[in-house]
Design an enzyme around this catalytic site. Sequence first.
Site, PDB file in Angstrom:
ATOM      1  N   LYS A 188       2.228   3.300  -8.643  1.00 51.74           N
ATOM      2  CA  LYS A 188       2.544   4.506  -8.134  1.00 51.74           C
ATOM      3  C   LYS A 188       3.685   5.167  -8.281  1.00 51.74           C
ATOM      4  CE  LYS A 188      -0.846   3.629  -5.088  1.00 51.74           C
ATOM      5  NZ  LYS A 188      -2.117   4.943  -5.537  1.00 51.74           N
ATOM      6  N   GLY A 209       0.814  -1.914   0.431  1.00 52.10           N
ATOM      7  CA  GLY A 209      -0.136   0.071  -0.325  1.00 52.10           C
ATOM      8  C   GLY A 209       0.631   1.043  -0.182  1.00 52.10           C
ATOM      9  N   GLU A 267     -10.678   9.170  -5.288  1.00 49.80           N
ATOM     10  CA  GLU A 267     -10.856   8.781  -3.814  1.00 49.80           C
ATOM     11  C   GLU A 267     -10.892   8.997  -2.197  1.00 49.80           C
ATOM     12  OE1 GLU A 267      -6.384   6.611  -4.925  1.00 49.80           O
ATOM     13  OE2 GLU A 267      -6.207   7.387  -2.661  1.00 49.80           O
ATOM     14  N   GLU A 269      -3.938   9.036 -12.091  1.00 48.71           N
ATOM     15  CA  GLU A 269      -4.730   9.135 -11.495  1.00 48.71           C
ATOM     16  C   GLU A 269      -4.155  10.038  -9.714  1.00 48.71           C
ATOM     17  OE1 GLU A 269      -5.935   5.723 -10.147  1.00 48.71           O
ATOM     18  OE2 GLU A 269      -6.217   6.217  -7.860  1.00 48.71           O
ATOM     19  N   ASP A 310     -15.362   5.898  -4.073  1.00 55.04           N
ATOM     20  CA  ASP A 310     -14.373   5.396  -2.859  1.00 55.04           C
ATOM     21  C   ASP A 310     -15.982   4.661  -2.131  1.00 55.04           C
ATOM     22  OD1 ASP A 310     -12.467   5.118  -1.168  1.00 55.04           O
ATOM     23  OD2 ASP A 310     -13.642   5.321  -0.260  1.00 55.04           O
ATOM     24  N   HIS A 358     -12.348   3.337  -6.790  1.00 53.35           N
ATOM     25  CA  HIS A 358     -11.558   3.342  -5.849  1.00 53.35           C
ATOM     26  C   HIS A 358     -11.532   2.067  -5.277  1.00 53.35           C
ATOM     27  CE1 HIS A 358      -9.386   4.104  -1.748  1.00 53.35           C
ATOM     28  NE2 HIS A 358      -7.874   3.777  -3.306  1.00 53.35           N
ATOM     29  N   ASP A 372      -1.024   6.946 -10.764  1.00 58.44           N
ATOM     30  CA  ASP A 372      -1.212   7.324  -9.817  1.00 58.44           C
ATOM     31  C   ASP A 372      -0.602   7.747  -9.000  1.00 58.44           C
ATOM     32  OD1 ASP A 372      -2.783   8.200  -7.661  1.00 58.44           O
ATOM     33  OD2 ASP A 372      -3.197   5.600  -7.102  1.00 58.44           O
TER      34      ASP A 372
HETATM   35 MG   LIG Z   1      -4.897   6.101  -5.823  1.00 54.92          MG
END
Ligand SMILES: [Mg+2]
Length: 446
Positions: free
Chosen positions: A218, A22, A298, A271, A321, A348, A245
């Site tokens: 990411k 994450g 999100e 994103e 989200d 999301h 993102d």
């Molecule tokens: Mg995101």
Amino acid sequence: MPVVASVVTQDVRFPTSLDLDGSDAVNVDPDYSAAYVRVVLDNGEEGHAFVFTCGRGNEIVTSAMDSYGRLLVGRDADELVGDLGAASKRLVHDSQLRWLGPEKGVSQMACGALVNALWDIRARREGKPLWLLLSEMSPEEIVSVVDFSHIRGALSPDQALDILRRGQDGKTERIAALEADGYPAYTTSPGWLGYSDEKLVRLSTEAVEAGFSMIKLKVGGALEDDRRRLALMRREVPGVPVAIDANQRWEVDEAIEWMNALAEFEPYWIEEPTSTDDILGHAAIRRAIAPVRVATGEAVANRIVFKQLLQAEAIDVLQLDATRVGGVNENIANLLLAARFGAPVCPHAGGVGLCEVVQHFSFFDYAAVTGTQEGRFIEYVDHLHEHFAEPVRIERGRYAAPARPGTGAEMLPESRERWTFPAGGGWVEVGDRAAVTAPHETPAEV
Ligand SMILES: [Mg+2]
């Protein structure tokens, strides 16, 4: 007549920071957490819901849910569940609590969870998963739960009714198609910023073999790293669309420059290139980097911001989200706004439990709102599903239709017990090794 006997909250956290699962340019060390709530009726019925957080602050959301919960205790449950539009307004527009927002931040998330817990009771009573409940409700009843305040100019109740009435054509066939074939998914699991190049390629190759429609990486840490990782993807995992993102990392000018430096890799979308609240900034970025799509949502607090993002032509893709906004009702408004402006919704997910809950909105969107899956997929991240009463099922890169009555939010009692923070057995074992128990410093440049 059943009444709400209690609203019970739990602070549940998972030590995901131990493996940098994450991690991105802004959320460098999340411990995926759920501010969990049960609305319990005096006849034994229960509705479950949660708000996703990154760890610290989970106790603030549970405390807000306790405050809002007092508005429900003692109330007639049939009345609440029978008119979810009124129930939502009672919470969201409480004359004193609304000062804390209005309709944004912790208070909105807490309201949303309570609203969702009431929907959970409704869906359980009708014996349907949320997506099917929504798909089988009449257009008139769907419109009756939406709060049109401050969006009427962009989407009136009549326009919403038109969209939903058109969505009735072929609905039965689409429900059958969803039950047979599910809904497309893309995966973010390979692309966390904290993962090595070797892990990125290995997980991406596995994702393509598993049938995912797209992979998301990411970006926004260091430009040279982003170029290296995207070049690696293009060389080692060719042919698959790659979205990126930035998690709101950039200033507007910086976003445009950075994206120009990544354009040769043809990302499917960027994103959250900048602050979610910067509607005009998103619009400027979108104009400057076309044809790369801009996606966000999100962290968008409510339907009113989504309305403006769409009106300003600031986004190509709307990423609602499940636990950020004021619950199911507001996400129906978001779906209808997107349909009105012709923007695909790609929800999301990830975190803990977001996949389980958010899938219901895409299924409903296909069954009874837009009737199309073109350019649409639901995010998927393969963490922590085993803690849920009905974990998501991915088959051939697609979300299989959830079947269990309810909203999908129910977490197993033993998981909640073990990971209650800080006293649960899991946390006693983890001790101070997770970020939430031994706070890392925020990187100086953020
Ligand atoms: Mg995101």
